[in-house]
Scaffold this active site. Structure first.
Site, mmCIF file in Angstrom:
data_model
loop_
_atom_site.group_PDB
_atom_site.id
_atom_site.type_symbol
_atom_site.label_atom_id
_atom_site.label_comp_id
_atom_site.label_asym_id
_atom_site.label_seq_id
_atom_site.Cartn_x
_atom_site.Cartn_y
_atom_site.Cartn_z
ATOM 1 C CG HIS A 238 -1.764 -1.115 1.478
ATOM 2 N ND1 HIS A 238 -1.385 -2.200 2.240
ATOM 3 C CD2 HIS A 238 -3.037 -1.378 1.065
ATOM 4 C CE1 HIS A 238 -2.387 -3.062 2.319
ATOM 5 N NE2 HIS A 238 -3.399 -2.597 1.606
ATOM 6 C CE1 TYR A 288 -9.592 2.069 2.696
ATOM 7 C CE2 TYR A 288 -8.523 0.401 4.042
ATOM 8 C CZ TYR A 288 -9.464 0.748 3.109
ATOM 9 O OH TYR A 288 -10.274 -0.210 2.569
ATOM 10 C CB THR A 329 -8.567 4.620 -3.860
ATOM 11 O OG1 THR A 329 -9.872 4.028 -4.012
ATOM 12 C CG2 THR A 329 -8.444 5.858 -4.713
ATOM 13 C CG ASP A 330 -7.242 -0.084 0.674
ATOM 14 O OD1 ASP A 330 -8.106 -0.949 0.419
ATOM 15 O OD2 ASP A 330 -6.265 -0.312 1.400
ATOM 16 C CD1 TRP A 331 -13.108 -3.012 -1.814
ATOM 17 C CD2 TRP A 331 -11.268 -2.168 -2.718
ATOM 18 N NE1 TRP A 331 -12.878 -3.667 -3.008
ATOM 19 C CE2 TRP A 331 -11.758 -3.177 -3.579
ATOM 20 C CE3 TRP A 331 -10.111 -1.483 -3.098
ATOM 21 C CZ2 TRP A 331 -11.149 -3.520 -4.789
ATOM 22 C CZ3 TRP A 331 -9.495 -1.824 -4.286
ATOM 23 C CH2 TRP A 331 -10.002 -2.820 -5.122
#
Length: 599
Positions: A238, A288, A329-331
């Site tokens: 990430h 995030y 992007t992350d969720w």
């Protein structure tokens, strides 16, 4: 030719898929043309609604009978057909795969048929979180009975074998492709520098040097030298490294949103991503977290979540590091769900439209876990996001589909290549080899005839009572604080690394009966100090199953693992650790790299 694949023939004999049904081989349908030319032609034919659909990468559930899910889905707000045919979404993160490979492949092919019926016939790309380890986590990984079983990434790191990482990736690639999965939401190359962080089992540990070596082998195994019709495209995560979490909490939750850099090592966490970019990773996912006190090249970094952070995505990733691939992007950064708030850390005050606009302005191409096509369309309509900005990201997103050969043949036709005996044996061997022997007071290897009593697991032909046993095996999870106040919290094992007193008391009770082997499943480091004098032997494992441990205990030389991180002597030492500094514990029970052997 596949029974699913319908082709046409051009006047010059070229076989192609007439995706738009006009009887002509248009440039985007021509398999002979360069990818860039096919992409340009396709974009020129797309409506703004069809363009908007490409920007979203939501969850999709697979019917256990091989049917697309149309009603009653847990994490899908609309039916599969609605999402593909009315919202024009073509990227999906699959959950709840059928256990049989042939059924999973059937589901995938039926989903592709739904896409084939749209105006332009843009194929679907199915992605997945890791599916090959012992962990089953709705948020980060899942089990699939169709595939061979391997240890967690941390177990691959414990083996200290780059070739084993490459071989795992090669086999996983074969098994993914067997049922139609063409995108891997991994590898996870965060440096696990905070011992309490809940997500480190999916990493290769805190070492930048080892992680850098492993990520290249991983990408080579999944993608090959470059993306083609035999590849699985990897989304490396990430960025810019999610390990330095304040107090080890996780930014899936509001209380864990801060990443901190007391050691000033923000740039150190970038090192594995430099290697991933050089090795050709297909996509990168920001985390995030929002950086607090982070500095890059002498400049303070804005304290907003990485997916919203233009200084990080455009400034560092694209301009400083030269990355021009997909950024997803992350969720769930935009939309509050019934289960949890959107992870819009630092920009919580923005509307959904404001969050989408900020993500695109930051330099991201796709929104993970979202399907708010209406929001993006409203931004285009009011002029906030020009259609030319959509085309910029579309060029990256569609190029991957073409490179993977999905426009020419998206169908899965080889489910028999999942879970082959060779793959199962290879995974088992790595499960065994990744085990780390931490203590052995002459007990190991066990005699094959030893009577074994097991708690926390099951061995073949084990005895029913500890008093009947020659040796007692206790399998323990690494300690964590039980939390269940928010959606997904039970899946994120955070908090103290101390064992509960009742756990220590039980091991003490068993040690009074006979020699005890303690195996600790090290999804995080654990404070083993109270067990060190009670156990005759101690093993650290990283997702190895009961059969692998049972084999290792009787096979001389089977355990070859070395600790991929330090094991602290106390929680006091953990609390003194600087979150961004690798192996920073000043009081360790077992050092990083430790591991015994027995002949």
């Amino acid at each position: 030719m596949s029974e699913w694949l319908v082709t046409s023939q051009a006047p010059d004999g070229t076989v192609y898929r007439d995706l738009n049904g006009n009887g002509v081989m248009d440039p985007y349908e021509d398999p002979r043309l360069p990818v860039a030319q096919r992409v340009r032609d396709l974009i020129s034919r797309m409506t703004v609604e069809e363009k908007a659909g490409q920007f979203f990468h939501p969850m999709i559930e697979a019917g256990q009978d091989g049917s697309p899910v149309e009603t009653g889905a847990m994490l899908m707000p609309h039916s599969t057909s609605h999402t593909i045919q009315r919202q024009f979404i073509t990227h999906f993160n699959v959950i709840m795969l059928p256990g049989e490979a042939k059924v999973a492949a059937l589901w995938h092919n039926r989903v592709q048929k739904l896409a084939e019926q749209t105006r332009l016939g843009i194929p679907v790309t199915i992605s997945t979180d890791p599916c090959h380890s012992g962990g089953d986590n709705l948020a980060t990984s899942m089990l699939s009975g169709a595939f061979s079983r391997w240890p967690e990434a941390m177990g691959l790191a414990a083996l200290r074998d780059v070739d084993a990482v490459r071989e795992f990736a090669r086999i996983a690639r074969q098994e993914y492709r067997a049922i139609g999965i063409r995108s891997a939401l991994h590898p996870q190359i965060d440096l696990a520098t905070e011992p309490r962080w809940a997500r480190q089992s999916g990493t290769f540990g805190p070492s930048a040097e080892l992680t850098t070596a492993y990520v290249r082998a991983y990408l080579e195994g999944f993608q090959g030298e470059s993306l083609d019709a035999t590849s699985v495209a990897c989304m490396t995560k990430h960025f810019p490294g999610g390990g330095p979490q304040k107090d080890g909490e996780d930014p899936h939750f509001p209380y864990g949103r801060e990443q901190v850099y007391p050691g000033g090592l923000f740039d150190h966490h970038l090192q594995p991503f430099l290697e991933a970019i050089d090795a050709g990773t297909s996509a990168i996912m920001p985390y995030y977290g929002m950086p607090v006190g982070a500095v890059h090249k002498g400049r303070a970094i804005e304290e907003v979540g990485f997916g919203f952070n233009k200084g990080v995505i455009t400034g560092i990733l694209r301009e400083d590091l030269g990355y021009d691939g997909v950024v997803c992007t992350d969720w769930q950064l935009v939309t509050d769900s019934p289960y949890s708030p959107a992870r819009a850390w630092g920009v919580e005050h923005l509307s959904r439209a404001g969050r989408v606009a900020r993500i695109l302005d930051a330099g991201c191409d796709q929104l993970g876990g979202e399907e708010c096509t209406d929001v993006l369309l409203s931004l285009v309509e009011d002029g906030t996001v020009p259609e030319s900005r959509l085309d910029e990201s579309l060029a990256r997103l569609l190029a991957v589909k073409f490179e993977l050969g999905l426009f020419d043949d998206p169908y899965a036709e080889a489910p028999e290549r999942a879970g082959t005996p060779e793959a199962v044996t290879a995974g088992f061997d790595v499960q065994v080899g990744s085990l780390v022997l931490l203590k052995n007071d002459g007990l190991l290897p066990l005699a094959p005839t030893a009577r074994v009593y097991v708690e926390g697991g099951a061995f073949p032909e084990g005895v029913d009572r500890p008093e009947e046993a020659d040796v007692i095996v206790v399998r323990l999870d690494a300690p964590f604080e039980q939390r269940d106040g928010m959606f997904l919290e039970p899946y994120f094992h955070a908090g103290s690394l101390d064992f509960a007193e009742e756990t220590v008391a039980r091991v003490r009770e068993l040690a009074a009966i006979g020699p005890v082997i303690v195996d600790v499943k090290l999804e995080r480091p654990a404070v083993l100090t109270p067990l060190a004098d009670l156990a005759t032997a101690i093993v650290g494992s990283f997702g190895s199953g009961n059969a692998a441990l049972a084999h290792a205990l009787v096979a001389p030389g089977a355990m070859r693992g070395r600790l991929p991180f330090q094991l602290p002597r106390s929680m006091t030492a953990v609390e003194r650790n600087q979150a961004d500094v690798p192996n920073d514990l000043d009081d360790v029970l077992f050092p990083e790299g430790f591991g015994l052997e027995y002949k």
